[in-house]
Design a protein around this motif. Structure first.
Motif, PDB file in Angstrom:
ATOM      1  N   ALA A 133       0.855  -1.186   0.000  1.00  0.00           N
ATOM      2  CA  ALA A 133       0.000   0.000   0.000  1.00  0.00           C
ATOM      3  C   ALA A 133       0.894   1.240   0.000  1.00  0.00           C
ATOM      4  CB  ALA A 133      -0.916   0.004   1.213  1.00  0.00           C
ATOM      5  N   PRO A 134       0.672   2.162  -0.957  1.00  0.00           N
ATOM      6  CA  PRO A 134      -0.353   2.112  -2.007  1.00  0.00           C
ATOM      7  C   PRO A 134       0.063   1.178  -3.147  1.00  0.00           C
ATOM      8  CG  PRO A 134       1.025   4.048  -2.309  1.00  0.00           C
ATOM      9  CD  PRO A 134       1.491   3.389  -1.033  1.00  0.00           C
ATOM     10  N   ALA A 135      -0.904   0.903  -4.031  1.00  0.00           N
ATOM     11  CA  ALA A 135      -0.577   0.121  -5.229  1.00  0.00           C
ATOM     12  C   ALA A 135       0.483   0.881  -6.023  1.00  0.00           C
ATOM     13  CB  ALA A 135      -1.827  -0.092  -6.079  1.00  0.00           C
ATOM     14  N   PRO A 136       1.544   0.193  -6.486  1.00  0.00           N
ATOM     15  CA  PRO A 136       2.651   0.897  -7.139  1.00  0.00           C
ATOM     16  C   PRO A 136       2.386   1.279  -8.587  1.00  0.00           C
ATOM     17  CG  PRO A 136       3.096  -1.447  -7.107  1.00  0.00           C
ATOM     18  CD  PRO A 136       1.796  -1.260  -6.367  1.00  0.00           C
ATOM     19  N   SER A 137       1.145   1.167  -9.039  1.00  0.00           N
ATOM     20  CA  SER A 137       0.858   1.384 -10.458  1.00  0.00           C
ATOM     21  C   SER A 137       1.320   2.745 -10.960  1.00  0.00           C
ATOM     22  CB  SER A 137      -0.641   1.198 -10.716  1.00  0.00           C
ATOM     23  OG  SER A 137      -1.034  -0.129 -10.440  1.00  0.00           O
ATOM     24  N   VAL A 138       1.080   3.799 -10.181  1.00  0.00           N
ATOM     25  CA  VAL A 138       1.459   5.131 -10.651  1.00  0.00           C
ATOM     26  C   VAL A 138       2.976   5.227 -10.830  1.00  0.00           C
ATOM     27  CG1 VAL A 138       1.541   6.090  -8.307  1.00  0.00           C
ATOM     28  CG2 VAL A 138       1.231   7.611 -10.257  1.00  0.00           C
ATOM     29  N   PHE A 139       3.750   4.611  -9.928  1.00  0.00           N
ATOM     30  CA  PHE A 139       5.204   4.646 -10.047  1.00  0.00           C
ATOM     31  C   PHE A 139       5.680   3.797 -11.224  1.00  0.00           C
ATOM     32  CE2 PHE A 139       4.434   4.860  -5.321  1.00  0.00           C
ATOM     33  CZ  PHE A 139       4.542   6.240  -5.255  1.00  0.00           C
ATOM     34  N   LEU A 140       5.028   2.662 -11.417  1.00  0.00           N
ATOM     35  CA  LEU A 140       5.412   1.791 -12.532  1.00  0.00           C
ATOM     36  C   LEU A 140       5.075   2.441 -13.871  1.00  0.00           C
ATOM     37  CD1 LEU A 140       4.224  -1.675 -11.155  1.00  0.00           C
ATOM     38  CD2 LEU A 140       6.486  -0.616 -10.992  1.00  0.00           C
ATOM     39  N   VAL A 141       3.911   3.083 -13.953  1.00  0.00           N
ATOM     40  CA  VAL A 141       3.531   3.777 -15.189  1.00  0.00           C
ATOM     41  C   VAL A 141       4.501   4.924 -15.465  1.00  0.00           C
ATOM     42  CG1 VAL A 141       1.750   5.224 -16.255  1.00  0.00           C
ATOM     43  CG2 VAL A 141       1.108   3.104 -15.096  1.00  0.00           C
ATOM     44  N   PHE A 142       4.865   5.664 -14.417  1.00  0.00           N
ATOM     45  CA  PHE A 142       5.819   6.758 -14.583  1.00  0.00           C
ATOM     46  C   PHE A 142       7.166   6.229 -15.072  1.00  0.00           C
ATOM     47  CE2 PHE A 142       9.240   9.354 -12.649  1.00  0.00           C
ATOM     48  CZ  PHE A 142       9.041  10.516 -13.376  1.00  0.00           C
ATOM     49  N   ALA A 143       7.665   5.163 -14.429  1.00  0.00           N
ATOM     50  CA  ALA A 143       8.966   4.603 -14.805  1.00  0.00           C
ATOM     51  C   ALA A 143       8.937   4.024 -16.214  1.00  0.00           C
ATOM     52  CB  ALA A 143       9.380   3.528 -13.794  1.00  0.00           C
ATOM     53  N   ALA A 144       7.879   3.283 -16.530  1.00  0.00           N
ATOM     54  CA  ALA A 144       7.774   2.674 -17.861  1.00  0.00           C
ATOM     55  C   ALA A 144       7.643   3.737 -18.934  1.00  0.00           C
ATOM     56  CB  ALA A 144       6.580   1.719 -17.906  1.00  0.00           C
ATOM     57  N   GLY A 145       6.804   4.737 -18.698  1.00  0.00           N
ATOM     58  CA  GLY A 145       6.600   5.791 -19.691  1.00  0.00           C
ATOM     59  C   GLY A 145       7.851   6.612 -19.922  1.00  0.00           C
ATOM     60  N   ALA A 146       8.552   6.928 -18.833  1.00  0.00           N
ATOM     61  CA  ALA A 146       9.768   7.736 -18.968  1.00  0.00           C
ATOM     62  C   ALA A 146      10.850   6.988 -19.733  1.00  0.00           C
ATOM     63  CB  ALA A 146      10.276   8.131 -17.583  1.00  0.00           C
ATOM     64  N   THR A 147      11.064   5.732 -19.394  1.00  0.00           N
ATOM     65  CA  THR A 147      12.133   4.967 -20.055  1.00  0.00           C
ATOM     66  C   THR A 147      11.780   4.624 -21.493  1.00  0.00           C
ATOM     67  OG1 THR A 147      11.216   2.955 -19.048  1.00  0.00           O
ATOM     68  CG2 THR A 147      13.055   3.996 -17.926  1.00  0.00           C
TER      69      THR A 147
END
Length: 361
Positions: A133-147
């Motif tokens: 908690a929280p679900a890491p989706s926002v961080f994963l989307v940020f990392a995936a989108g940036a890279t």
């Protein structure tokens, strides 16, 4: 009868707006937020300073992703914090490598939208399974989108893995420093994992995974089709309302994301317009991260005022771009992302309400 129904509808609408307003203006208690904020600030300061000193500003994104582990385990037992942060760190590292691989194939296109769909939905599943908690989706989307949007070569797969893993490992180590202070008597909790089979049997979990996957995908596709410069930012914004537990919280988070982004963009402009040296911008990144983590669990709008400069200054240091396009893209794509998410949630709620009514004949 119809007049009573209309009056009831107006009353419910006014009550709903009142609840949203209270959510917008309420700042929750401090609850030792400074410890998590300090961990995050140090977690981003050290690896970012290293890559800048090494003359590799293009690795700043990799160096920054690992600090996200500091968000986890604020009130957990030391063992639960260690397990959670290691799990999130591994997931972030894998995401950075996967995003870099997608960037090799076709940076910034529709393929990126599929990537964001995958990591967002997977992030929610992992969170429900392991009790993150929280679900890491926002961080994963940020990392995936940036890279996936960076100009990369096959050689960048190595720093994607090593720098991200290194910064995550630093974050995990910082998170365990509290073990050195046995007088710390704050109440702590363990993890509450759930079996994958139980998740698949839960229709609410399936609905949530669908929303987490569809929101970033649709927002990113729209941004790509519209020709925006950073389409993954729309995908990031789309994950924000999804984390709300109620309709009220979802509406408030969407509003706070947009309003906070506007304020954060103003701060970013004031920082970038004079053309300061790199070390000044590095200090600003660390200070912005500190502000964001101080308020992330207390008032999301204030936190976004720190999140926005952190992201934009990191992007600028890694790959400088015209200021107008950088800030303009952030505003437009944030609006697209939160609107897509709000509409999606409304459609899904309406569908869920209709199914029982149809089943009942």
């Amino acid at each position: 009868m119809s007049g009573w129904t209309a009056g009831e509808g107006r009353h419910r609408g006014a009550s709903h707006l009142g609840q949203v307003w209270r959510e917008l203006v309420t700042v929750h208690p401090h609850a030792t937020a400074h410890w998590g904020a300090l961990r995050a600030a140090v977690g981003v300061a050290v690896p970012s300073a290293y890559v800048l000193a090494a003359g590799r500003p293009e690795w700043l994104g990799y160096a920054s992703f690992g600090c996200f582990v500091a968000v986890y385990g604020r009130h957990a037992t030391w063992r639960a914090r260690l397990e959670t942060q290691v799990g999130v760190g591994i997931t972030l590292t894998a995401t950075a490598v996967l995003g870099t691989a997608v960037g090799l194939a076709r940076p910034g296109g529709v393929l990126t939208a599929f990537l964001l769909m995958f990591v967002s939905g997977t992030g929610l599943l992992l969170a429900r399974r392991h009790g993150w908690a929280p679900a890491p989706s926002v961080f994963l989307v940020f990392a995936a989108g940036a890279t996936a949007s960076m100009p990369v070569t096959a050689a960048d797969l190595v720093p994607a893995a090593c720098v991200t893993a290194g910064s995550a490992a630093l974050g995990v180590a910082i998170g365990q420093l509290g073990r050195l202070f046995p007088t710390d008597d704050r109440e702590r909790t363990g993890r509450l994992p759930t079996a994958y089979l139980a998740l698949w049997r839960d229709p609410m979990a399936a609905r949530d995974v669908f929303c987490y996957a569809a929101g970033p995908f649709l927002a990113t596709v729209l941004a790509v089709l519209a020709g925006f410069g950073h389409p993954s930012w729309a995908g990031v914004a789309a994950t924000i309302p999804l984390a709300g537990a109620t309709v009220v919280v979802q509406a408030a988070r969407a509003t706070l994301r947009f309003v906070g982004t506007l304020a954060g963009i103003a701060v970013t402009y004031l920082l970038l317009a004079p053309g300061p040296p790199t070390w000044v911008l590095w200090i600003a990144v660390v200070a912005s991260m500190l502000l964001a983590e101080l308020f992330i669990a207390r008032h999301y709008g204030i936190a976004v005022i720190g999140i926005t400069p952190t992201a934009l200054l990191t992007v600028h240091l890694a790959s400088p771009a015209p200021l107008r396009s950088l800030l303009g893209d952030r505003v437009v794509e944030t609006a697209v992302g939160v609107l897509v998410s709000v509409v999606l949630l409304r459609v899904v709620r309406s569908s869920v309400r209709r199914v029982p009514a149809c089943a009942g004949g």
